[in-house]
Motif scaffolding. Structure first.
Motif, short mmCIF file in Angstrom:
data_model
loop_
_atom_site.label_atom_id
_atom_site.label_comp_id
_atom_site.label_asym_id
_atom_site.label_seq_id
_atom_site.Cartn_x
_atom_site.Cartn_y
_atom_site.Cartn_z
N ASN A 112 0.83 -1.21 0.00
CA ASN A 112 0.00 0.00 0.00
C ASN A 112 0.86 1.26 0.00
N GLN A 113 1.89 1.22 -0.82
CA GLN A 113 2.78 2.37 -0.95
C GLN A 113 3.20 2.50 -2.41
N ALA A 114 3.44 3.71 -2.83
CA ALA A 114 3.95 3.97 -4.18
C ALA A 114 5.19 4.83 -4.06
N LYS A 115 6.12 4.62 -4.99
CA LYS A 115 7.32 5.44 -5.05
C LYS A 115 7.34 6.18 -6.38
N VAL A 116 7.39 7.51 -6.28
CA VAL A 116 7.42 8.36 -7.46
C VAL A 116 8.89 8.65 -7.78
N LEU A 117 9.32 8.31 -9.01
CA LEU A 117 10.73 8.39 -9.39
C LEU A 117 10.96 9.56 -10.34
N THR A 118 11.99 10.33 -10.06
CA THR A 118 12.42 11.41 -10.94
C THR A 118 13.90 11.22 -11.26
N PHE A 119 14.22 11.44 -12.52
CA PHE A 119 15.60 11.28 -12.97
C PHE A 119 16.09 12.64 -13.46
N PHE A 120 16.93 13.29 -12.62
CA PHE A 120 17.44 14.62 -12.92
C PHE A 120 16.32 15.58 -13.30
N GLY A 121 15.29 15.60 -12.47
CA GLY A 121 14.19 16.54 -12.63
C GLY A 121 13.08 16.09 -13.54
N SER A 122 13.20 14.95 -14.17
CA SER A 122 12.16 14.45 -15.08
C SER A 122 11.44 13.28 -14.42
N TYR A 123 10.11 13.30 -14.49
CA TYR A 123 9.32 12.22 -13.95
C TYR A 123 9.38 11.03 -14.90
N ILE A 124 9.83 9.88 -14.40
CA ILE A 124 9.98 8.69 -15.25
C ILE A 124 8.96 7.60 -14.92
N GLY A 125 8.18 7.79 -13.85
CA GLY A 125 7.15 6.81 -13.52
C GLY A 125 7.07 6.52 -12.04
N SER A 126 6.14 5.66 -11.70
CA SER A 126 5.92 5.27 -10.31
C SER A 126 5.92 3.75 -10.20
N ILE A 127 6.29 3.25 -9.03
CA ILE A 127 6.27 1.82 -8.73
C ILE A 127 5.27 1.59 -7.62
N ARG A 128 4.26 0.76 -7.88
CA ARG A 128 3.22 0.45 -6.91
C ARG A 128 3.35 -0.96 -6.32
N GLN A 129 3.95 -1.88 -7.08
CA GLN A 129 4.02 -3.27 -6.61
C GLN A 129 5.00 -3.38 -5.45
N PRO A 130 4.56 -3.99 -4.34
CA PRO A 130 5.46 -4.13 -3.19
C PRO A 130 6.59 -5.12 -3.48
N GLY A 131 7.73 -4.88 -2.86
CA GLY A 131 8.88 -5.76 -3.03
C GLY A 131 10.15 -4.96 -3.26
N ILE A 132 11.21 -5.67 -3.62
CA ILE A 132 12.49 -5.03 -3.93
C ILE A 132 12.68 -5.05 -5.44
N TRP A 133 13.04 -3.88 -5.99
CA TRP A 133 13.11 -3.71 -7.44
C TRP A 133 14.39 -3.01 -7.85
N MET A 134 14.82 -3.30 -9.05
CA MET A 134 15.90 -2.55 -9.69
C MET A 134 15.28 -1.65 -10.75
#
Length: 287
Positions: free
Chosen positions: A64-86
């Protein structure tokens, strides 16, 4: 801004690969120290770089958590699935809770549609459904929800009277389901920009303001008495009509207009009066 899925790879496999690279790097370093082989040194340097890249791309997402990812100021997407990811290395991430939460508004003092000051409060059940909007479209989505909830509550409270005894009119006290549905609808329109879904909104407190509470209590009592009297009169008229119709249809007695009026008058007095009727028995005349 709209949420999208970020690129990700199974984190456990990535960890195994990183440990293998680390072991190979250690081996090349030891080999370089022993033999002075330049190629081993180059492989060791490459291994260190790869290991750093993989470690910087690892992220853990809780349920029940999401991580919003930005790469040098640009939004590249979000990860909703729980677990460890690369994912993409050297990204900045921000956690957003996807859990259902309650927001209890403060007691607001507003005027209803009739201008009477009232106190009103509500509980709002919300959930983030678009992490990108919650992070990028508003400054602080939790504060945004709080302010917009109070604004919507004030707006809805000013559209209806606190109480109304007419059957077809909507009031805050008498039509809680309709009022709650309207608050939910208006809140959803206001909070869509923040990526928040309004699951439910309910009134938790509704009362007249203290300065007019006693006067409005007397008004409520008077309105209640008037409404009750109207019902009693309607029922009394129907009962009187029914009694006369049954007497005439049975053929027991025949009543002229004057006696009908007298009987109707006696029935209405007996039914409408707030005290018990005192029967008077007519035993006939003296002569």
């Amino acid at each position: 801004m709209k949420e999208k899925n970020a690129w990700k790879f199974n984190g456990f496999i990535a960890l195994i690969i990183s440990f293998a690279i680390l072991a190979a790097t250690v081996y090349n370093i030891v080999n370089t120290v022993k033999t002075g082989n330049v190629s081993s040194l180059v492989l060791a340097i490459i291994g260190v770089i790869l290991w750093v890249i993989i470690q910087s791309s690892m992220t853990v997402v809780q349920p029940n958590q999401a991580k919003v990812l930005t790469f040098f100021g640009s939004y590249i997407g979000s990860i909703r699935q729980p677990g460890i990811w690369m994912t993409v290395p050297f990204v900045a991430s921000k956690k957003i809770s996807l859990k259902v939460r309650n927001f209890n508004s403060e007691r607001l003092k507003v005027n209803d549609v009739e201008g009477n000051p009232i106190e009103i409060a509500a509980v709002v059940v919300i959930k983030v459904i678009d992490s990108a909007k919650a992070v990028f479209d508003v400054d602080n989505y939790e504060q945004f929800v709080e302010i917009q909830s109070e604004t919507a509550l004030r707006h809805v409270a000013t559209k209806y009277p606190y109480d109304n005894y007419a059957e077809d009119d909507v009031s805050l006290r008498g039509n809680t389901e309709e009022v709650a549905a309207e608050i939910t609808k208006e809140l959803q329109e206001r909070l869509t920009i923040a990526g928040v879904e309004v699951i439910e909104a309910r009134l938790t407190h509704l009362a007249y303001a203290t300065e007019i509470a006693s006067a409005m209590l007397q008004r409520q009592q008077a309105n209640a008495i008037l409404a009750a009297r109207q019902k009693i009169v309607e029922g009394a008229v129907g009962m009187a009509q029914m009694a006369i119709q049954q007497l005439e249809s049975s053929g027991t007695i025949e009543l002229d207009d004057e006696r009908k009026m007298a009987m109707i008058n006696n029935l209405l007095v007996a039914i409408v009066s707030d005290r018990s009727a005192q029967p008077v028995l007519n035993t006939g005349t003296l002569y």
